[in-house]
Scaffold this active site. Structure first.
Site, PDB file in Angstrom:
ATOM      1  CD  GLU A 179     -70.927   7.201  45.425  1.00 47.79           C
ATOM      2  OE1 GLU A 179     -69.980   6.288  45.343  1.00 47.79           O
ATOM      3  OE2 GLU A 179     -71.814   7.067  46.057  1.00 47.79           O
ATOM      4  CE1 TYR A 224     -69.150   2.350  39.471  1.00 44.84           C
ATOM      5  CE2 TYR A 224     -69.339   3.473  37.504  1.00 44.84           C
ATOM      6  CZ  TYR A 224     -69.740   3.035  38.422  1.00 44.84           C
ATOM      7  OH  TYR A 224     -71.253   2.761  38.385  1.00 44.84           O
ATOM      8  CE  LYS A 270     -74.965   0.862  38.589  1.00 49.88           C
ATOM      9  NZ  LYS A 270     -74.316  -0.256  38.755  1.00 49.88           N
ATOM     10  CG  HIS A 324     -73.822   3.691  42.726  1.00 54.29           C
ATOM     11  ND1 HIS A 324     -72.474   3.076  42.497  1.00 54.29           N
ATOM     12  CD2 HIS A 324     -73.767   4.763  43.565  1.00 54.29           C
ATOM     13  CE1 HIS A 324     -71.845   3.742  43.562  1.00 54.29           C
ATOM     14  NE2 HIS A 324     -72.544   4.844  44.055  1.00 54.29           N
ATOM     15  CG  ASN A 345     -75.694  -3.743  38.760  1.00 56.73           C
ATOM     16  OD1 ASN A 345     -75.938  -2.523  38.264  1.00 56.73           O
ATOM     17  ND2 ASN A 345     -74.603  -4.212  39.545  1.00 56.73           N
TER      18      ASN A 345
HETATM   19  P1  CMP Z   1     -71.931  -1.549  41.149  1.00 54.44           P
HETATM   20  O1  CMP Z   1     -71.503  -2.659  41.922  1.00 54.44           O
HETATM   21  O2  CMP Z   1     -72.982  -0.391  41.436  1.00 54.44           O
HETATM   22  O3  CMP Z   1     -70.422  -0.761  40.930  1.00 54.44           O
HETATM   23  C1  CMP Z   1     -69.456  -1.162  39.875  1.00 54.44           C
HETATM   24  C2  CMP Z   1     -70.315  -1.681  38.589  1.00 54.44           C
HETATM   25  O4  CMP Z   1     -69.624  -2.448  37.637  1.00 54.44           O
HETATM   26  C3  CMP Z   1     -71.524  -2.713  39.184  1.00 54.44           C
HETATM   27  O5  CMP Z   1     -72.233  -2.150  39.986  1.00 54.44           O
HETATM   28  C4  CMP Z   1     -71.655  -3.213  37.602  1.00 54.44           C
HETATM   29  O6  CMP Z   1     -72.618  -2.393  37.050  1.00 54.44           O
HETATM   30  C5  CMP Z   1     -70.450  -3.220  37.160  1.00 54.44           C
HETATM   31  N1  CMP Z   1     -69.801  -4.541  37.159  1.00 54.44           N
HETATM   32  C6  CMP Z   1     -69.266  -5.178  38.188  1.00 54.44           C
HETATM   33  N2  CMP Z   1     -68.830  -6.471  38.089  1.00 54.44           N
HETATM   34  C7  CMP Z   1     -68.804  -6.536  36.554  1.00 54.44           C
HETATM   35  C8  CMP Z   1     -68.454  -7.405  35.601  1.00 54.44           C
HETATM   36  N3  CMP Z   1     -67.774  -8.718  36.162  1.00 54.44           N
HETATM   37  N4  CMP Z   1     -68.612  -7.187  34.531  1.00 54.44           N
HETATM   38  C9  CMP Z   1     -69.483  -6.250  34.002  1.00 54.44           C
HETATM   39  N5  CMP Z   1     -69.761  -5.196  34.789  1.00 54.44           N
HETATM   40  C10 CMP Z   1     -69.512  -5.451  36.095  1.00 54.44           C
END
Ligand code: CMP
Length: 154
Positions: free
Chosen positions: A126, A49, A9, A115, A112
């Site tokens: 995807e 998403y 990311k 993905h 984080n």
């Molecule tokens: P991922 O689980 O790869 O896919 C969905 C993404 O949304 C997740 O990683 C985070 O980058 C983002 N995400 C998930 N929960 C939250 C949250 N509570 N607040 C902000 N971003 C979020």
């Protein structure tokens, strides 16, 4: 063989972790069959998403994913979807297990780093959103028989 789509990311690109992340998957024995840098747009992210579209963080998530380019990887291996999910760790990075990518390098729930496809079905979706046929390489990985038992390759 099963495939999974991984994105480094925008925060992973900014933090100089592209090589580290690719290195972990290579060392694991996974086969890289696609690799590119790409700027994601609304059309792709709305589809990517779709399961998060009603969440309060959806708008912020899209802005973040569009903020800088990402690195997209297509990885191949036995049970690769589940294996890669284990290697990346849970969404809330500060709670992710040490030894996972998020557990070792990140602190945030949004930033984080990475993905990975959640299921074989989402991996197929995807893959079609990111990679054209010409961008996928079915090359002969010569060490495959040192990575898997013959029976595991059937
Ligand atoms: P991922 O689980 O790869 O896919 C969905 C993404 O949304 C997740 O990683 C985070 O980058 C983002 N995400 C998930 N929960 C939250 C949250 N509570 N607040 C902000 N971003 C979020």
């Amino acid at each position: 063989m099963e495939r999974s789509v991984v994105l480094v990311k925008p925060d992973g690109v900014q933090r100089g972790l592209i090589g580290e992340i690719i290195h972990r998957f290579e060392r694991k024995g996974l086969k890289l069959v696609g690799l590119k840098m790409i700027s994601l747009n609304d059309a792709v992210l709305d589809e990517w998403y779709v399961h998060h579209k009603d969440k309060p963080f959806f708008g912020g998530l899209k802005s973040y994913m569009k903020s800088y380019p990402v690195i997209a990887m297509l990885l191949e291996g036995k049970d690769v979807v589940a294996t890669v999910r284990k290697m990346i760790g849970i969404t809330k990075a500060r709670d992710a297990e040490p030894g996972t990518i998020r557990g070792d390098f990140a602190m945030s729930q949004q930033y984080n780093l990475i993905h990975a496809s959640e299921s074989i079905e989402t991996a197929k979706k995807e893959q079609s959103l990111i990679f054209s046929k010409e961008e996928i390489f079915d090359w002969d990985k010569k060490d495959i028989e040192s990575i898997y038992l013959q029976d595991e390759l059937l």
